[in-house]
Design a protein around this motif. Structure first.
Motif, PDB file in Angstrom:
ATOM      1  N   GLU A 117       0.815  -1.216   0.000  1.00 34.55           N
ATOM      2  CA  GLU A 117       0.000   0.000   0.000  1.00 34.55           C
ATOM      3  C   GLU A 117       0.850   1.268   0.000  1.00 34.55           C
ATOM      4  OE1 GLU A 117      -3.681   2.091   0.129  1.00 34.55           O
ATOM      5  OE2 GLU A 117      -3.271  -0.040  -0.143  1.00 34.55           O
ATOM      6  N   GLN A 118       1.914   1.269   0.786  1.00 33.64           N
ATOM      7  CA  GLN A 118       2.653   2.511   1.013  1.00 33.64           C
ATOM      8  C   GLN A 118       3.923   2.655   0.191  1.00 33.64           C
ATOM      9  OE1 GLN A 118       3.272   2.696   5.254  1.00 33.64           O
ATOM     10  NE2 GLN A 118       1.098   2.751   5.709  1.00 33.64           N
ATOM     11  N   GLU A 119       4.541   1.532  -0.172  1.00 29.37           N
ATOM     12  CA  GLU A 119       5.801   1.604  -0.897  1.00 29.37           C
ATOM     13  C   GLU A 119       5.640   1.363  -2.392  1.00 29.37           C
ATOM     14  OE1 GLU A 119       8.363   2.658   0.804  1.00 29.37           O
ATOM     15  OE2 GLU A 119       7.134   2.602   2.626  1.00 29.37           O
ATOM     16  N   GLY A 120       4.459   0.953  -2.824  1.00 27.82           N
ATOM     17  CA  GLY A 120       4.208   0.788  -4.249  1.00 27.82           C
ATOM     18  C   GLY A 120       4.873  -0.428  -4.868  1.00 27.82           C
ATOM     19  N   ILE A 121       5.242  -1.416  -4.049  1.00 29.45           N
ATOM     20  CA  ILE A 121       5.840  -2.649  -4.568  1.00 29.45           C
ATOM     21  C   ILE A 121       4.729  -3.687  -4.663  1.00 29.45           C
ATOM     22  CG2 ILE A 121       7.622  -4.399  -4.249  1.00 29.45           C
ATOM     23  CD1 ILE A 121       9.124  -2.431  -2.482  1.00 29.45           C
ATOM     24  N   ARG A 203      11.315 -11.010  -9.563  1.00 26.21           N
ATOM     25  CA  ARG A 203      12.628 -10.985  -8.905  1.00 26.21           C
ATOM     26  C   ARG A 203      13.037  -9.550  -8.593  1.00 26.21           C
ATOM     27  NH1 ARG A 203      15.902 -14.923  -8.109  1.00 26.21           N
ATOM     28  NH2 ARG A 203      14.775 -16.266  -9.574  1.00 26.21           N
ATOM     29  N   GLU A 204      12.735  -8.631  -9.500  1.00 30.50           N
ATOM     30  CA  GLU A 204      13.034  -7.222  -9.258  1.00 30.50           C
ATOM     31  C   GLU A 204      12.253  -6.702  -8.055  1.00 30.50           C
ATOM     32  OE1 GLU A 204      15.189  -5.090 -10.647  1.00 30.50           O
ATOM     33  OE2 GLU A 204      16.018  -6.811 -11.736  1.00 30.50           O
ATOM     34  N   ARG A 205      11.028  -7.169  -7.896  1.00 27.16           N
ATOM     35  CA  ARG A 205      10.229  -6.734  -6.747  1.00 27.16           C
ATOM     36  C   ARG A 205      10.793  -7.275  -5.438  1.00 27.16           C
ATOM     37  NH1 ARG A 205       6.036  -7.342 -10.716  1.00 27.16           N
ATOM     38  NH2 ARG A 205       5.615  -9.520 -10.120  1.00 27.16           N
ATOM     39  N   LEU A 207      13.972  -7.875  -4.872  1.00 20.99           N
ATOM     40  CA  LEU A 207      15.158  -7.063  -4.606  1.00 20.99           C
ATOM     41  C   LEU A 207      14.762  -5.696  -4.041  1.00 20.99           C
ATOM     42  CD1 LEU A 207      17.339  -7.889  -7.754  1.00 20.99           C
ATOM     43  CD2 LEU A 207      17.662  -8.717  -5.410  1.00 20.99           C
ATOM     44  N   ALA A 208      13.709  -5.119  -4.587  1.00 21.14           N
ATOM     45  CA  ALA A 208      13.236  -3.822  -4.084  1.00 21.14           C
ATOM     46  C   ALA A 208      12.768  -3.951  -2.642  1.00 21.14           C
ATOM     47  CB  ALA A 208      12.102  -3.304  -4.970  1.00 21.14           C
ATOM     48  N   PHE A 209      12.119  -5.077  -2.331  1.00 19.30           N
ATOM     49  CA  PHE A 209      11.671  -5.322  -0.967  1.00 19.30           C
ATOM     50  C   PHE A 209      12.866  -5.416  -0.014  1.00 19.30           C
ATOM     51  CE2 PHE A 209      10.970  -8.392   2.421  1.00 19.30           C
ATOM     52  CZ  PHE A 209       9.811  -7.920   3.021  1.00 19.30           C
ATOM     53  N   LYS A 210      13.895  -6.155  -0.407  1.00 22.58           N
ATOM     54  CA  LYS A 210      15.051  -6.353   0.456  1.00 22.58           C
ATOM     55  C   LYS A 210      15.832  -5.065   0.682  1.00 22.58           C
ATOM     56  CE  LYS A 210      15.853 -11.277  -0.494  1.00 22.58           C
ATOM     57  NZ  LYS A 210      16.831 -12.272  -1.013  1.00 22.58           N
ATOM     58  N   LYS A 211      15.696  -4.108  -0.225  1.00 22.49           N
ATOM     59  CA  LYS A 211      16.421  -2.835  -0.099  1.00 22.49           C
ATOM     60  C   LYS A 211      15.701  -1.839   0.804  1.00 22.49           C
ATOM     61  CE  LYS A 211      18.720  -3.098  -4.605  1.00 22.49           C
ATOM     62  NZ  LYS A 211      18.828  -2.487  -5.971  1.00 22.49           N
ATOM     63  N   LEU A 212      14.493  -2.174   1.203  1.00 22.85           N
ATOM     64  CA  LEU A 212      13.749  -1.260   2.072  1.00 22.85           C
ATOM     65  C   LEU A 212      14.439  -1.121   3.419  1.00 22.85           C
ATOM     66  CD1 LEU A 212      10.078  -2.461   1.412  1.00 22.85           C
ATOM     67  CD2 LEU A 212      11.113  -0.318   0.625  1.00 22.85           C
ATOM     68  N   ASP A 213      14.267   0.032   4.035  1.00 24.89           N
ATOM     69  CA  ASP A 213      14.810   0.275   5.356  1.00 24.89           C
ATOM     70  C   ASP A 213      14.260  -0.771   6.330  1.00 24.89           C
ATOM     71  OD1 ASP A 213      14.568   1.692   8.181  1.00 24.89           O
ATOM     72  OD2 ASP A 213      16.132   2.752   7.064  1.00 24.89           O
ATOM     73  N   PRO A 214      15.082  -1.278   7.238  1.00 27.12           N
ATOM     74  CA  PRO A 214      14.609  -2.284   8.200  1.00 27.12           C
ATOM     75  C   PRO A 214      13.376  -1.842   8.977  1.00 27.12           C
ATOM     76  CG  PRO A 214      16.996  -2.159   8.266  1.00 27.12           C
ATOM     77  CD  PRO A 214      16.535  -1.041   7.370  1.00 27.12           C
ATOM     78  N   GLU A 215      13.245  -0.572   9.259  1.00 27.72           N
ATOM     79  CA  GLU A 215      12.067  -0.098   9.985  1.00 27.72           C
ATOM     80  C   GLU A 215      10.805  -0.282   9.161  1.00 27.72           C
ATOM     81  OE1 GLU A 215       9.971   1.389  13.201  1.00 27.72           O
ATOM     82  OE2 GLU A 215      12.062   0.775  13.044  1.00 27.72           O
TER      83      GLU A 215
END
Length: 294
Positions: A117-121, A203-205, A207-215
């Motif tokens: 919802e908030q990060e658009g992934i 797969r790109e999604r 990777l985008a998820f893993k790059k998100l800030d831990p918080e």
């Protein structure tokens, strides 16, 4: 205390609850979620929902053609029913009943919903299967296990939940959306999501998820027992979404598995360095009816 909604002079014969013999009858398994507890979360279900009165001898594996059992966990962390697309896709894919999901699963799914919802992934079931394995914890209850050698995809989802097995309630199927299509018994066959394969876009999604800030990738309590604990307090529901409901578990076929993904519309992708999520959009609440006990 609010009372249970009445059946509105419905003369149809009610199908009694009966145990499947999966859960051993013991004080550690018997329902402890009273009418007073249900009154705190009843606003999370449709206004016309009819709840079965509390029975101290009820077990979570009780089934009926008339009644469906819900765990309290999703409603105490911020969900409303009907559940949003990603969450319902998980249950449609696996075929497990809501009550079979341990609290950790609900926290993971809720965090994924917030990120979608908030990060658009636009995360879906293939992405979830790339990050987690589905495993049983005995008595056909399930949790999501991180992949061997990998960090936790979602943080702060494991905790010691007191009495979570005993916190459940029953709702009459014909008074909630898709209630008649919800499973009428626990899934006891082998279940796996490992067969789902990633497309290059998926797969790109991941990777985008893993790059998100831990918080951002951490579970955050928004609502607990209907008490607001944050200025971002709101419930997560499919109500108000443009997407059509996903298929029910009883009608979900093998050919559909590769196509299961969230149907939320994409929004602008937030910076991976964001330190905190935005507040969820609050839906319009409706006043719940009250009447005499069933």
């Amino acid at each position: 205390m609010l009372l249970r909604n009445s059946p509105h002079k419905d003369h149809k014969k009610s199908s009694p609850l009966k145990s499947q013999g999966i859960i051993k009858d013991s004080p550690m398994e018997r329902c402890c979620y009273t009418d007073a507890h249900v009154d705190r979360i009843r606003h999370c279900l449709p206004a016309d929902a009819i709840f079965k009165s509390f029975t101290s001898t009820a077990l979570s594996d009780f089934v009926s053609d008339t009644w469906v059992v819900f765990p309290a966990t999703p409603f105490t962390i911020g969900y409303s029913y009907p559940f949003p697309a990603f969450t319902q896709s998980f249950f449609s894919l696996t075929g497990i009943s809501y009550i079979q999901a341990m609290p950790m699963i609900w926290r993971v799914l809720y965090t994924f919903e917030r990120i979608i919802e908030q990060e658009g992934i636009d995360l879906g079931m293939a992405e979830l299967a790339e990050l987690y394995d589905l495993t049983t914890f005995g008595s056909y209850r399930y949790l999501l296990k991180r992949k061997a050698g990998e960090d936790h995809p979602v943080f702060k989802v494991t905790k010691n939940d007191t009495n979570w097995k005993r916190r459940f309630f029953f709702v009459r199927r014909d008074t909630i959306p898709n209630g008649k299509d919800l499973p009428k018994e626990w899934a006891t066959h082998a279940i796996s999501i490992a067969h789902l394969k990633l497309t290059p876009a998926a797969r790109e999604r991941v990777l985008a998820f893993k790059k998100l800030d831990p918080e951002v990738r951490s579970f955050q309590v928004i609502v607990q027992d209907s008490q607001e604990v944050s200025s971002a307090s709101a419930t997560m529901s499919s109500v108000g979404k443009s997407a059509k409901p996903t298929k029910s578990a009883s009608k979900f076929g093998i050919d559909d598995l590769a196509n299961v993904k969230s149907s939320r519309k994409k929004t602008s992708v937030a910076s991976p360095s964001a330190s905190a999520p935005k507040a969820p959009i609050r839906g319009k609440g409706k006043k719940r009816k009250t009447s005499e006990d069933l």
